[in-house]
Write a protein that holds these residues in place. Structure first.
Motif, PDB file in Angstrom:
ATOM      1  N   UNK A  29       0.819  -1.209   0.000  1.00  0.00           N
ATOM      2  CA  UNK A  29       0.000   0.000   0.000  1.00  0.00           C
ATOM      3  C   UNK A  29       0.854   1.261   0.000  1.00  0.00           C
ATOM      4  N   UNK A  30       1.995   1.216   0.637  1.00  0.00           N
ATOM      5  CA  UNK A  30       2.895   2.372   0.684  1.00  0.00           C
ATOM      6  C   UNK A  30       4.029   2.160  -0.312  1.00  0.00           C
ATOM      7  N   UNK A  31       4.663   3.246  -0.742  1.00  0.00           N
ATOM      8  CA  UNK A  31       5.812   3.096  -1.645  1.00  0.00           C
ATOM      9  C   UNK A  31       6.895   2.214  -1.008  1.00  0.00           C
ATOM     10  N   UNK A  32       7.532   1.423  -1.835  1.00  0.00           N
ATOM     11  CA  UNK A  32       8.578   0.533  -1.343  1.00  0.00           C
ATOM     12  C   UNK A  32       9.878   0.835  -2.066  1.00  0.00           C
ATOM     13  N   UNK A  33      10.923   1.049  -1.292  1.00  0.00           N
ATOM     14  CA  UNK A  33      12.250   1.314  -1.842  1.00  0.00           C
ATOM     15  C   UNK A  33      13.087   0.051  -1.728  1.00  0.00           C
ATOM     16  N   UNK A  34      13.806  -0.269  -2.796  1.00  0.00           N
ATOM     17  CA  UNK A  34      14.685  -1.431  -2.776  1.00  0.00           C
ATOM     18  C   UNK A  34      15.914  -1.127  -3.629  1.00  0.00           C
ATOM     19  N   UNK A  35      16.886  -2.009  -3.540  1.00  0.00           N
ATOM     20  CA  UNK A  35      18.108  -1.892  -4.334  1.00  0.00           C
ATOM     21  C   UNK A  35      18.117  -3.069  -5.303  1.00  0.00           C
ATOM     22  N   UNK A  36      18.444  -2.796  -6.579  1.00  0.00           N
ATOM     23  CA  UNK A  36      18.482  -3.881  -7.564  1.00  0.00           C
ATOM     24  C   UNK A  36      19.397  -4.992  -7.091  1.00  0.00           C
ATOM     25  N   UNK A  37      19.081  -6.223  -7.488  1.00  0.00           N
ATOM     26  CA  UNK A  37      19.799  -7.397  -7.014  1.00  0.00           C
ATOM     27  C   UNK A  37      21.282  -7.385  -7.379  1.00  0.00           C
ATOM     28  N   UNK A  38      21.640  -6.849  -8.541  1.00  0.00           N
ATOM     29  CA  UNK A  38      23.036  -6.808  -8.988  1.00  0.00           C
ATOM     30  C   UNK A  38      23.423  -5.347  -9.226  1.00  0.00           C
ATOM     31  N   UNK A  39      24.452  -4.838  -8.533  1.00  0.00           N
ATOM     32  CA  UNK A  39      24.888  -3.458  -8.771  1.00  0.00           C
ATOM     33  C   UNK A  39      25.684  -3.353 -10.074  1.00  0.00           C
ATOM     34  N   UNK A  40      25.824  -2.131 -10.584  1.00  0.00           N
ATOM     35  CA  UNK A  40      26.698  -1.892 -11.729  1.00  0.00           C
ATOM     36  C   UNK A  40      28.134  -2.060 -11.240  1.00  0.00           C
ATOM     37  N   UNK A  41      28.944  -2.811 -11.981  1.00  0.00           N
ATOM     38  CA  UNK A  41      30.365  -2.963 -11.649  1.00  0.00           C
ATOM     39  C   UNK A  41      31.152  -2.288 -12.762  1.00  0.00           C
ATOM     40  N   UNK A  42      31.938  -1.257 -12.398  1.00  0.00           N
ATOM     41  CA  UNK A  42      32.695  -0.492 -13.388  1.00  0.00           C
ATOM     42  C   UNK A  42      34.190  -0.756 -13.236  1.00  0.00           C
ATOM     43  N   UNK A  43      34.907  -0.413 -14.282  1.00  0.00           N
ATOM     44  CA  UNK A  43      36.356  -0.537 -14.208  1.00  0.00           C
ATOM     45  C   UNK A  43      36.920  -0.834 -15.566  1.00  0.00           C
ATOM     46  N   UNK A  44      38.170  -0.906 -15.701  1.00  0.00           N
ATOM     47  CA  UNK A  44      39.148  -0.517 -14.686  1.00  0.00           C
ATOM     48  C   UNK A  44      39.324   0.997 -14.655  1.00  0.00           C
ATOM     49  N   UNK A  45      39.662   1.514 -13.499  1.00  0.00           N
ATOM     50  CA  UNK A  45      39.880   2.940 -13.290  1.00  0.00           C
ATOM     51  C   UNK A  45      41.376   3.186 -13.049  1.00  0.00           C
ATOM     52  N   UNK A  46      42.039   3.766 -14.031  1.00  0.00           N
ATOM     53  CA  UNK A  46      43.457   4.082 -13.916  1.00  0.00           C
ATOM     54  C   UNK A  46      43.679   5.563 -14.156  1.00  0.00           C
ATOM     55  N   UNK A  47      44.690   6.131 -13.496  1.00  0.00           N
ATOM     56  CA  UNK A  47      45.068   7.526 -13.723  1.00  0.00           C
ATOM     57  C   UNK A  47      45.559   7.669 -15.158  1.00  0.00           C
ATOM     58  N   UNK A  48      45.411   8.754 -15.792  1.00  0.00           N
ATOM     59  CA  UNK A  48      44.920  10.031 -15.311  1.00  0.00           C
ATOM     60  C   UNK A  48      43.414  10.212 -15.470  1.00  0.00           C
ATOM     61  N   UNK A  49      42.676   9.243 -16.024  1.00  0.00           N
ATOM     62  CA  UNK A  49      41.238   9.428 -16.239  1.00  0.00           C
ATOM     63  C   UNK A  49      40.385   8.625 -15.262  1.00  0.00           C
ATOM     64  N   UNK A  50      40.990   8.063 -14.240  1.00  0.00           N
ATOM     65  CA  UNK A  50      40.248   7.298 -13.246  1.00  0.00           C
ATOM     66  C   UNK A  50      39.558   8.199 -12.251  1.00  0.00           C
ATOM     67  N   UNK A  51      38.699   7.600 -11.450  1.00  0.00           N
ATOM     68  CA  UNK A  51      38.000   8.324 -10.396  1.00  0.00           C
ATOM     69  C   UNK A  51      38.311   7.669  -9.057  1.00  0.00           C
ATOM     70  N   UNK A  52      38.175   8.412  -7.955  1.00  0.00           N
ATOM     71  CA  UNK A  52      38.459   7.838  -6.641  1.00  0.00           C
ATOM     72  C   UNK A  52      37.544   6.651  -6.344  1.00  0.00           C
ATOM     73  N   UNK A  53      38.079   5.663  -5.650  1.00  0.00           N
ATOM     74  CA  UNK A  53      37.260   4.528  -5.241  1.00  0.00           C
ATOM     75  C   UNK A  53      37.827   3.175  -5.602  1.00  0.00           C
TER      76      UNK A  53
END
Length: 171
Positions: A29-53
């Motif tokens: 009856x009320x709105x329900x918040x959930x997180x998708x079962x599989x998150x987005x997996x990104x990469x590879x992140x290398x300098x100089x165009x990488x991001x923190x994390x």
């Protein structure tokens, strides 16, 4: 042949949670918040165009159903702080309603915009600035399969190693 096998495996993987009643986003009856079962997996992140994390990163996707019939509100579950390399990165949420066959896609930003947009020097052509951090999709009622990719405007490509995946039951 390979494409049909891949599609069959993806359909099976996304249907199993629905059959066993573990699908995210079953509306009450009320709105329900959930997180998708599989998150987005990104990469590879290398300098100089990488991001923190780190070299490989995950972006969980939040979905809210039940606010209005046939609508889903999407956003990154964890909005990241501004970093200049995020300016040309965004998420694309693709969805398909299994009851009606309706399909669609929406783009959303997964980072805070802490740049003063009123300054002419900060009004570039980067798509990420123009995107909201939340977006509502008109999916229609029924089971909805969702895939999410992480995209880069420069170069125009996805760096998602694994797309985000989920199944929602939209009232």
């Amino acid at each position: 042949m390979r494409k049909s096998i891949r599609c069959g495996v993806a359909a099976l993987a996304l249907t199993v949670p629905l059959v066993f009643g573990t699908a995210a986003g079953t509306a009450t009856a009320a709105p329900q918040e959930s997180v998708l079962q599989v998150p987005v997996v990104t990469g590879p992140e290398f300098a100089p165009v990488g991001v923190p994390g780190g070299i490989v990163q995950t972006i969980p996707i939040r979905a809210v159903v039940g606010e209005k019939p046939g609508e889903v509100r999407f956003a990154a579950a964890d909005i990241r702080p501004y970093y200049y390399q995020f300016e040309y990165r965004f998420l694309t949420v693709n969805w398909r309603n299994l009851s009606t066959g309706a399909v669609g896609a929406v783009d959303v930003r997964h980072w805070n915009d802490e740049v003063d947009r009123t300054q002419p020097a900060n009004q570039g052509d980067l798509l990420g600035y123009r995107l909201p951090v939340e977006v509502t999709a008109q999916t229609g009622a029924g089971p909805v399969v969702v895939t999410v990719t992480h995209n880069r405007q420069h170069p125009d490509a996805s760096n998602a190693i694994i797309p985000g995946l989920g199944v929602l039951l939209v009232p």
